[in-house]
Every structure is written in structure tokens, then in C-alpha cells.
Design a protein around this motif. Structure first.
Motif, mmCIF file in Angstrom:
data_model
loop_
_atom_site.group_PDB
_atom_site.id
_atom_site.type_symbol
_atom_site.label_atom_id
_atom_site.label_comp_id
_atom_site.label_asym_id
_atom_site.label_seq_id
_atom_site.Cartn_x
_atom_site.Cartn_y
_atom_site.Cartn_z
ATOM 1 N N PHE A 169 0.887 -1.435 0.075
ATOM 2 C CA PHE A 169 -0.174 -0.005 -0.130
ATOM 3 C C PHE A 169 0.949 1.216 0.154
ATOM 4 O O PHE A 169 0.179 2.479 -0.086
ATOM 5 N N GLY A 170 2.305 1.202 0.057
ATOM 6 C CA GLY A 170 3.016 2.456 0.312
ATOM 7 C C GLY A 170 2.877 2.870 1.625
ATOM 8 O O GLY A 170 2.322 2.299 2.645
ATOM 9 N N ARG A 171 3.503 4.001 1.813
ATOM 10 C CA ARG A 171 3.630 4.750 3.314
ATOM 11 C C ARG A 171 2.372 5.732 3.407
ATOM 12 O O ARG A 171 2.124 6.221 2.448
ATOM 13 N N ASP A 172 1.951 5.762 4.619
ATOM 14 C CA ASP A 172 1.032 6.737 4.814
ATOM 15 C C ASP A 172 1.532 8.143 5.001
ATOM 16 O O ASP A 172 2.297 8.415 5.635
ATOM 17 N N SER A 173 0.389 9.037 4.435
ATOM 18 C CA SER A 173 1.045 10.291 4.941
ATOM 19 C C SER A 173 0.111 11.442 5.368
ATOM 20 O O SER A 173 -0.001 12.423 5.432
ATOM 21 N N SER A 174 -0.750 10.567 6.384
ATOM 22 C CA SER A 174 -1.544 11.384 7.462
ATOM 23 C C SER A 174 -0.839 11.966 8.270
ATOM 24 O O SER A 174 0.120 11.610 8.844
ATOM 25 N N ARG A 206 -7.196 19.000 8.536
ATOM 26 C CA ARG A 206 -6.771 17.656 8.560
ATOM 27 C C ARG A 206 -6.655 16.930 7.372
ATOM 28 O O ARG A 206 -7.293 17.118 6.573
ATOM 29 N N ASN A 207 -5.280 16.757 7.005
ATOM 30 C CA ASN A 207 -5.112 15.952 5.485
ATOM 31 C C ASN A 207 -5.533 14.620 5.472
ATOM 32 O O ASN A 207 -4.997 14.050 4.515
ATOM 33 N N TYR A 208 -6.219 14.293 6.434
ATOM 34 C CA TYR A 208 -6.923 12.615 6.469
ATOM 35 C C TYR A 208 -8.339 12.516 6.760
ATOM 36 O O TYR A 208 -8.859 13.600 7.484
ATOM 37 N N PHE A 209 -8.964 11.560 6.259
ATOM 38 C CA PHE A 209 -10.131 11.118 6.937
ATOM 39 C C PHE A 209 -9.880 10.189 8.036
ATOM 40 O O PHE A 209 -9.223 9.337 7.926
ATOM 41 N N ALA A 210 -10.701 10.379 9.031
ATOM 42 C CA ALA A 210 -10.409 9.299 10.228
ATOM 43 C C ALA A 210 -12.041 8.642 10.519
ATOM 44 O O ALA A 210 -12.962 9.261 10.572
ATOM 45 N N PHE A 211 -11.719 7.323 10.729
ATOM 46 C CA PHE A 211 -12.810 6.394 10.655
ATOM 47 C C PHE A 211 -13.334 6.324 12.265
ATOM 48 O O PHE A 211 -12.584 5.730 13.258
ATOM 49 N N THR A 212 -14.021 7.672 12.621
ATOM 50 C CA THR A 212 -14.130 8.031 14.075
ATOM 51 C C THR A 212 -14.952 6.871 14.971
ATOM 52 O O THR A 212 -14.575 7.004 16.197
ATOM 53 N N PRO A 213 -15.747 5.983 14.290
ATOM 54 C CA PRO A 213 -16.213 5.014 15.232
ATOM 55 C C PRO A 213 -15.419 4.188 16.011
ATOM 56 O O PRO A 213 -15.491 3.487 16.936
ATOM 57 N N ARG A 220 -2.914 4.921 13.336
ATOM 58 C CA ARG A 220 -2.587 5.025 11.808
ATOM 59 C C ARG A 220 -3.531 3.923 11.081
ATOM 60 O O ARG A 220 -3.574 4.158 9.844
ATOM 61 N N SER A 221 -4.089 3.105 11.699
ATOM 62 C CA SER A 221 -4.998 1.989 10.965
ATOM 63 C C SER A 221 -6.449 2.725 10.738
ATOM 64 O O SER A 221 -7.062 2.056 10.015
ATOM 65 N N VAL A 222 -6.588 3.821 11.183
ATOM 66 C CA VAL A 222 -8.174 4.383 11.129
ATOM 67 C C VAL A 222 -8.263 5.752 10.263
ATOM 68 O O VAL A 222 -9.155 6.298 10.097
ATOM 69 N N VAL A 223 -6.970 5.997 9.641
ATOM 70 C CA VAL A 223 -7.108 7.178 8.914
ATOM 71 C C VAL A 223 -6.419 7.033 7.509
ATOM 72 O O VAL A 223 -5.615 5.918 7.312
ATOM 73 N N GLU A 224 -6.827 7.794 6.519
ATOM 74 C CA GLU A 224 -6.697 7.668 5.079
ATOM 75 C C GLU A 224 -6.348 9.074 4.800
ATOM 76 O O GLU A 224 -7.291 9.966 4.850
ATOM 77 N N PRO A 225 -5.207 9.340 4.132
ATOM 78 C CA PRO A 225 -5.110 10.605 3.678
ATOM 79 C C PRO A 225 -6.076 11.241 2.449
ATOM 80 O O PRO A 225 -6.490 10.239 1.640
#
Lengths: 586, 586
Positions: free
Chosen positions: A579-584, B102-109, B122-127
């Protein structure tokens, strides 16, 4: 706090029998290099500790004598040295207190990977309480900073890392100082305020956020082209293994991940590596240096050797060209300072107390005992071993080797003592290597002229003259994880058989067979990015390229402190690959 | 920045064809509940967006008319609403700028899980750049905070989150406000200074560090027993789903992991949950509330209902018993405040501009258009839909349903219009449900007395009187991820077929078949710790226990925004199961 159900109990089973969990780790470590894997033992801290050379198994003193209170051992620090000591301490006659501002051990060789998210921070740390909890030795951890060592009264003064007002004193019978070192800024103005370091896990996380910060900021409107260039100018100061590996990781992060996400600013990115000497990776073989420089050149990393940083402001770094004295400035967005280490203030203060005020680094004897004290040991980056010179001990070496007390050494006698001499005085080996001699007999031969090997016989003066030059090759051990871990494991073994040692005391002038700290170099890696790594292995082996990268993966996976971190690191590598590295920005 | 080799190219292949990567995810999500998985589509944001009810496929306007500049859409926020809008926007005739701190979306639940490391942050965020980069719509992201909306001149004023001096203005044709809400402290003194929140990823990380801090501090020597008790008293304020789930996660963390590592202090730990009303989980079915309260009681969680927090100092929380007015204090180590949300200052300021100064929350019409504006939309937690009353529209509803213009409604005519009425006016359905009627015909029957179904015929006055009570059931949609995501996807569909809509304009008085936002409730989970979860599903279904926990795992895994986060979340769960949670202080 009670709670139980079938799921939990099943899961508890795993945790109480950690050996089960290894069946779930689907990564097979292949034993390509038998040397590097000699003591590969799952679940334990192997961590470069193969250098332990005690052939006799340590005597474990399970029951302290009646009426004899347990000896209080205080360990300062939970880095490589301290953790390796704790892991290997097996004698239950000690009461151990560990004082450290970090409640975890960090696998520091992976920190450059953490800076860009190739590996997550969480995957390289293991709580120290977890590491010590399964031992039969009573170990108590205190999250605090030691701010003063009182050697005279055998006390250490500590304060909580969270609350400065929370102070306490711990008494010790033996003190193990393994506090590591601080970053050396060489008093360059502005470094402390403006540069990031790469020593702690927090440093790596700060760098990661800072890189993304620079990209986000450069992507805003109303930013001039010059400012954009400045923001995306990344500077690494120091061409040692850490600086080089970080520059390589950053280059990979930018070229593999960020260019796709920040296409508008990708052409402004520049990575510069500043090194005061003429070459990067000085401590490595010249072939590795040349390969690394060539690869960086191809990658577009701006390599500036012979360039010393003289000043850092919030937006500019001033450098001086060593040869010409020319000063120039580099506008920068983020600078990472990685030029070496220096002694911590608390250790400096301690050195003054014990008469080492005029030294720059805390000195110990070969038994890791701090010089000028009798119950304090120091190991890892916070100390150096004050190695004995061959010339100082030449008479006792001769006497020891001359088993028939004939007053002359024959080749046979000499060969029997050879290994011990080389182990005890590493400078001898280095001297021979530099002169391209295979062993000491060649040296003796040289000094005696061209005679047959069997007829060589030296008296003490001839022996002295043959070895007269070897002390010129004395070198301190490098400040690496490998050295620290081996020292920790050595000292733990000494503590494990302390009783035995007291019956047969070892002093610096004695020349015995075992018990001294002899460092065994297992090689060192220099990852260069793009799935290429260079390695310098024992016996002058040099290995460079993709296959070395796989060796690196295997070794680093096997060296992990727990099965948890091992599986996390391996899954991080797979995740990065897929998946590459995360940039969040977290 | 060039670099290429075979490993990289292979790895690039994966990233450029993300569909490949799903073959590597070995976790199979079973479709137990067909409703919840109706639109399960791999690799895309499904995120509770199944509520989208447009049956006609949106008309994608690929080519803007010649000479016609692309419409500028500005989206404020990258939470559930904003991200769902961006994910579903497919019409390339827009030029989109996204402004968010925030430069990412967070899966808040999953944030309550992040607080104790059951799942990593890191597992609940996506840029957000990753989410939008594959679209044919031109989307530009700006990491900044909008501090002022100028509705009159169609501009938003923004400033960089890193550098306050870096300001800029963005012009828009359409503005989508999806900035979420702030925590509501109800102006309780001391909350802001002393309590932690649980809204952002950073909040969750802070809580995690704080829990370990408390345990480490309580383990130091020289700490009195009272102080130790205080430090390990964890207080959760607010018995809503977030507070309850956090209390449960914390209990699991302590009882499954920390007690083993901190045996000396484990008996001092206490978790208290404060709730001002009489029960926790008020918005759930009573069976769930009862089960949760009983489980917390068994787990030893101190549940204090009817207890309102009136003041917080650095070491004490003062509460007032609602019934008796009695004030008492709780010494605490860490307090988490999770009592609800309030409007952000920038939105308040905007409301003043557009004549909504006397409202507490930004109001939109059913089309999510902000009342008092014509090109601004608001969705998610920052706004509420000002639902139309049936009584306001009763004449047009009657007219629309009376297809033969006879002046009376027959049952047949009525049944044809029935679905639309229920969809448009959700209060009708709630009213029927409360009166235990299966559909509107029963209601008409009731108003006409006991006549045969076929002979029912109502004039407009009779129709009015039959429906006169339904508006009493009007309810705002809850401030949940599910609502925000459905609104985002609905609005994106409106934007996708904007041209069509302009040709057939929809106004609040029209009663058309499609295009209005109708929320479809898919159920809600309440995880209670110890692998037990309660769920309230549509149709008054209640499910509690271990099997519901597995349903929760499946749904949350399937709802992840990317395959990366999906595989990470699943591997985090497995890691927790095998190795437990990490307690390193980072």
C-alpha cells in the motif's frame, strides 16, 4: 476489575504461553549467514548479543545466604545496554530497580524507517515491564529521570518525568549506568532551536510530521516559488550510517509515495546531505562509500562533502567549505542533525565527583567498572572502555605465555597464548590486519629476521620490541547498538556469577582465560534506499545490493526483542510494499 | 527524484492497480446481514452511504459548455460528510477545493479502540489526497482552517494550520460546509483545562498516553496510598455511545493487559461513568440499556446516573445529584469528557450573517441548502435539517395525491402516494410506529370510523384532521457518522446531476418523486467490552452478545475507507488477540 469469557480466556492462553504465538507468525527467517544467526533464539532478546564469549555456563545462585539481604542493583536506562543487561540477568539474589524516563525499549536501528512510516513507531518498541516480567529476578521499573548520582553515599537522585516535584532517592549496592548519550551539536549556534534529531522514537515521529508539514505548506496558494523551494529543501547534517540511511529513506518516501499525492510541488523537492569530512560512511570499507556516493548521485541527492555547518537559523543553514573557507547558505524547510554524540550533563557531574573531570567521556576498565569507583558499572554510549596497552602488561603477558618458565618464548608456547592476547588486546589484531599478517607468529618472524618458524625463541626484550608498535592501533569501540548489547549481556553474566568471581578475583594485571569483555564484531549494515543495502561483514567481507537488503530484512526481523515486535515489523514491511507509506498528518 | 528497480516497479504495480491488493487481504467478510452489506463494494468508500436512494443513474456532465468556466466548489472539512461528498462526486464540470485542518479522513467510530491501542491510530486514517486522487474530478486539497465565511461575496477566509501568518482567500460558486462540531462543555468551569476529549485522533492518542502516565506515576515510591487511588481513578463524563464504549475499552485494557504489568497498583484502579440522566445509552432500546448497566455493574465499573458535573479542578471533579441537589467530589487521575456537541465559532459567525443568529445550530432545508442562502450547503454535525411540517404542505400533498382532481382521496390514490409521503416526512412513520399502525391507511380508517377500506374517501379537511398529530413526532437526525455519510453521498448525487435539476427545479413546496434527502437508518452498535456488543437494528431488532461483536467486526471492517485501512484494522484486531495491547509510553 474482573472480567472473563471464552474469547478472553483463549486470548489469555496465547499471552501466557507466548511460544504458541510464534506459530502464527508466517514469516520464515532463512539462515543465510550462519555467523549472524549463531544464537538465533525465538522470543528472547538476541539483539546483537552473540558476542558473549563465556564458555562456562554461569552459576545461578538461586538462594541468597540466610540472613544475607539481597544486593540492591540499580540500572539507569532502558536502551540497548540496560535492556540487554536486564534480559540476561538470571541470578535471583539481586533486587533490581530500573530507572529510566522511557518505559520501553526501542529498536533504534529501525528509527530511520520510522521517520517516513516504512515501519511504525509502535512496531519497534516493547514495554520494559513486559521484557522483565517473566524472570525469576525481582525487577521493579520506575519511570523517572536520574538527575544526580551520589557515588560516595551510594544513592541516585531521581525525579518523575511527568511531574518535576515528584522526587525520590534510590539506594544501591551496585549501580549500572546505561543512560546513553545526548546529541552532539558541537555548540553550533541555532542547532538546538531549529534542527530535528534522530535519537529517540519521538524524534522520528517529529520528523515524519515535519516532512508532511513541509509538503502541505508548500501546496498552499499565495506561496512564492522561492518559498516553495525552501520549504521542500530537506537537509541532513552528518554522513554517518544514521544520516545516510535517513536521507535514503526520505528519498524513497518522496519518490515512491509523495510525488503521486503532491504532483504540483514535486519538482521543488531537494534532499541535501552535508558531511564535514571528504566522504560519507567513513567507518565503512571504501567500496561501500564509493557505491553509496554513486547511488546518491544517481538518485539526485545533493551530496556536499567537506562542508561544515557553522550556523543554523529558522530558515537558513550556513556552511563553511573546509578547503576554501568559503561560507554559503542553504534556505531549508527541515533539517535533521545527526553528527555524533556527547556526554549527558548528569554523567559529567558524576565524572567530576570521581576524579574524571578532565575526560570527555566516562571511562571504565575492561570489566566495565567505572574507573575511580568500586561498585559502579557503565556501558553503552555513556562510557568508553579505557583499554590497556600491551606495553603496560608486556611482562605479565610474557610470563603467562612462558609456561615452562624458561625465560624464552617458543612458537608453540606463543601460539597457545595467542587467542587470549588477541581477545584481550584488540589493537593487536588491527595491527596485524593493517600489516597484512595472518597471525602473531608472522610478527615474531619479522622481528627475528628470516629464520625457520620452529627455531624462533624470544626473550622478554625481543618480545617487547616485536610488539612495540601495536598500541598505535588502539581504537575505542563504536557507539553502536551492537556494542551496547554485548556489553549488557557480558555484565549480566558477571553479575550472574558474582560469587564465583569474588572467590577468584580478576584484576587488570591478571591474564586469565575468561571473564573479560571481548567484543565480537558481527558486521554493520548501511541501507541506501531503493531496496539496496551495503553491509560490511567480519573478515573484510563487503556485500552490496538487493540480496543484502534481504539479508538486512532477515537479520533485523530476527533481532527483534519480542514476537510481537517481530510480527509487527514484518507486517509493516509487507504493508509498505503493498500500500505504500501513509502521509496522514498524525 | 528518480529511482527505479524491479522491486519498486513490482510494488508500484500494486499501488497503481489497487484492485490487485485485495487478493492479498486474507480476511473474508461474511455477509451475515444482507441489509448491512447491500452495497458492499471493495476499494471504495461505502461508509454508511447505502441510504442513497436515487434510482436513476446520475447524468455525468463530462464536458462543460464551451466558454463556460468550471463551477468552483469549495468543501470545508474532511470528516464523514465532506469525505463522502468528495468520494461520490463524479461530475468533472466542477473545480473542487477542499479546505481542512486535517489532511486525512478518520474512521471515528473506532476512536474508542484507539484510546487503548486495540486499534492503532494509523489504521483508522486515510490521506484525503489518496481518496480523491483517482477521480476524474479535479480536486485540490489545502491544509488550512477556514476562519470566516463571507456569504455575500462568496469567499472563504483561510489560514494555514502550521503558520498563522499564512492566510489566503478562496472564491466559490458553491460552498459545502462540513466542518463538524466542537465539544460541548455546557460552560462547566474547568472542563477545557482539565478534561480530555474524544473527538479527534489526537484526542485518542492523548488519552492513551495519559492512561499509561497514571499507571507509571502511581508506581513511583513516595506516593501515598490516597494519591495512588486518585491517580488511578478514571472518570468518564457522559453515558452516550462514545463514553460507554470508551469506559468498556478502558476496562478491558486494564483487566486484560495492565494488571499483569502493574501488579503492585492494580487494586487501586477504578473507572467511574457519570451520566446526568437516569440511564446510559438513552437513544437505544431499553433492553440494551439494561444489559449495558448490568454488565458494567458486573465488571466493577462505577456507574453514577442522575449525577451532573458542575466543576472540574486539576485533581477533583464536583458533581451534583440531580434529585437531591447534593454536591460531592471525586478525586481523579484522568477525566474524559464526552457529553455532546456544540456549534463551532466560525459557523456561529456565519449564522449571524445570514439571519440565523437566534438559532443554536445551522439550519438547512431538506435539500441540505443553508436557509437564507442559495449556494451554500451544510451537512454532517455542523447543521440540522429544518424538516418541513406535514401541516405546512398538507394542501399540496392532497393535490398531488388526488390524481383525478376529484377533490377527494380514495384509498387507491392514497396508497400510490404513500411511500413518498413517508419518505419525505419521516415523522409520519414515527407516528404510525408509536400508534402501532402498519400504514397510513389505518390512520385514515381511524379518522373515518369503522368503514370498509374500499369506501374510504377523504376531502382535504378530513385529510388534514387525520394527519393533524403527526408533526408532534418530528425529530432531528442524530449527529452520527452514518447520517453525515449519507448526506455527503446524497449531496454529491445532487451535484452530479445539477444540470438536470436546474432544468427541473425542485422547491420546498413541490412534491416530486426523487432527489430529496431521505435518511435510511441502518442500525447502531454499542460495544460494551469483553467481546460483547449490543446493536439496535432497523425494525426494532435488538441483538446483544458475542455474536453481535462478530457482526460489529464484520461491519466495521467492511466500512473501512480503503483496503489499506481495512487490512490494518483487521491485523490490529488479530495482533491484540495474540499479543495484547502495547503499553509503551509513545
Amino acid at each position: 476489575m474482573k472480567s472473563s469469557n471464552i474469547y478472553e480466556r483463549f486470548s489469555q492462553t496465547f499471552r501466557q504461553h507466548p511460544s504458541l504465538s510464534r506459530f502464527l507468525v508466517v514469516f520464515a527467517v532463512s539462515s543465510k549467514n550462519p555467523l549472524l544467526f549463531t544464537h538465533f533464539s525465538g522470543g528472547g532478546l538476541v539483539a546483537y548479543s552473540e558476542g558473549n564469549i563465556l564458555s562456562s555456563s554461569p552459576k545461578i545462585d538461586e538462594l541468597p545466604e540466610a540472613g544475607n539481604k539481597k544486593k540492591r542493583v540499580v540500572v539507569l536506562g532502558t536502551g540497548w545496554a540496560g535492556t540487554s543487561f536486564l534480559k540476561n540477568l538470571k541470578n535471583s539474589s539481586y533486587d533490581v530497580q530500573v530507572v529510566s524516563p522511557r518505559n520501553y525499549f526501542a529498536f533504534t536501528p529501525l528509527l530511520p524507517s520510522v521517520t517516513v512510516g516504512t515501519v511504525e513507531a509502535r512496531s519497534v518498541v516493547e514495554p520494559i515491564r513486559n521484557i522483565v516480567k517473566k524472570k525469576n529476578v525481582n525487577v521493579n521499573f520506575l519511570e523517572a529521570e536520574c538527575y544526580k548520582i551520589d557515588a560516595k553515599n551510594k544513592k541516585v537522585y531521581c525525579r518523575s518525568t511527568q511531574d518535576e516535584k515528584e522526587e525520590f532517592i534510590v539506594d544501591y549496592d551496585y549501580l549500572v549506568v546505561a543512560m546513553g548519550a545526548r546529541v552532539n551539536t558541537f555548540n553550533t549556534p541555532g542547532v538546538e532551536e531549529n534542527c530535528l534529531y534522530l535519537k529517540e522514537v519521538e524524534d522520528a515521529l517529529k520528523i515524519r510530521r515535519s516532512v508532511i508539514d513541509c509538503f502541505e505548506k508548500a501546496s498552499l496558494p499565495n506561496v512564492s516559488e522561492d518559498e516553495r523551494k525552501r520549504m521542500l529543501q530537506f537537509v541532513v547534517v552528518g554522513g554517518g550510517p544514521t544520516g545516510v540511511e535517513f536521507a535514503a529513506e526520505l528519498h524513497d518516501f518522496v519518490s515512491e509515495d509523495l510525488v503521486r499525492l503532491y504532483p504540483a510541488v514535486k519538482d521543488f523537492v531537494k534532499i541535501s546531505l552535508l558531511e564535514a569530512t571528504d566522504h560519507i560512511l567513513n567507518m565503512f570499507d571504501k567500496r561501500i562509500t564509493a557505491f553509496a556516493e554513486e547511488k546518491f548521485h544517481r538518485d539526485g541527492i545533493d551530496l556536499r562533502t567537506g562542508s561544515m555547518v557553522v550556523k543554523v537559523t529558522d530558515k537558513e543553514i550556513s556552511t563553511k567549505e573546509i578547503k576554501t573557507g568559503k561560507i554559503s547558505t542553504i534556505p531549508y524547510g527541515m533539517a535533521v542533525w545527526s553528527t555524533g554524540i556527547a556526554t549527558r550533563p548528569v554523567v559529567m557531574d558524576f565524572m567530576k565527583q570521581i576524579g574524571q573531570a578532565n575526560r570527555r567521556v566516562l571511562a571504565t576498565d575492561e570489566w566495565l567498572r567505572v574507573e575511580g569507583t568500586n561498585s559502579i558499572y557503565a556501558l553503552g554510549d555513556c562510557a568508553t572502555i579505557n583499554q590497556r596497552k600491551v606495553m603496560e602488561d608486556i611482562s605479565s603477558i610474557f610470563k603467562k605465555a612462558d609456561k615452562d618458565n624458561s625465560g624464552t618464548l617458543t612458537v608453540k608456547e606463543f601460539q597457545e597464548a595467542l587467542d587470549d592476547i588477541c581477545d584481550r588486546y584488540p589493537q593487536v589484531q588491527l595491527y596485524l590486519k593493517n600489516k597484512k599478517m595472518s597471525n602473531l607468529v608472522d610478527l615474531l618472524k619479522e622481528s627475528k629476521g628470516d629464520v625457520a618458524k620452529e627455531s624462533i625463541a624470544l626473550n622478554v626484550e625481543e618480545f617487547k620490541s616485536a610488539l612495540s608498535q601495536v598500541d598505535s592501533q588502539m581504537k575505542n569501540l563504536p557507539a553502536t547498538a551492537q556494542v551496547a548489547a554485548q556489553q549488557g549481556s557480558y555484565l549480566a553474566d558477571c553479575f550472574n556469577r558474582m560469587d564465583e568471581c569474588e572467590k577468584h578475583p580478576e584484576g587488570p594485571l591478571r591474564f586469565r582465560e575468561s571473564g573479560r569483555h571481548r567484543y565480537k564484531h558481527l558486521g554493520q549494515f548501511a541501507p541506501l534506499g531503493g531496496e539496496q543495502t551495503a553491509a560490511q561483514l567480519p573478515g573484510d567481507w563487503v556485500s552490496i545490493g538487493h540480496s543484502t537488503q534481504w539479508l538486512w530484512y532477515s537479520v533485523y526481523a530476527s533481532k527483534q526483542v519480542s514476537w510481537r515486535t517481530r510480527s509487527l515489523v514484518v507486517s509493516d514491511w509487507m504493508r509498505r510494499f503493498i500500500f505504500g507509506r501513509d502521509s496522514s498528518q498524525i
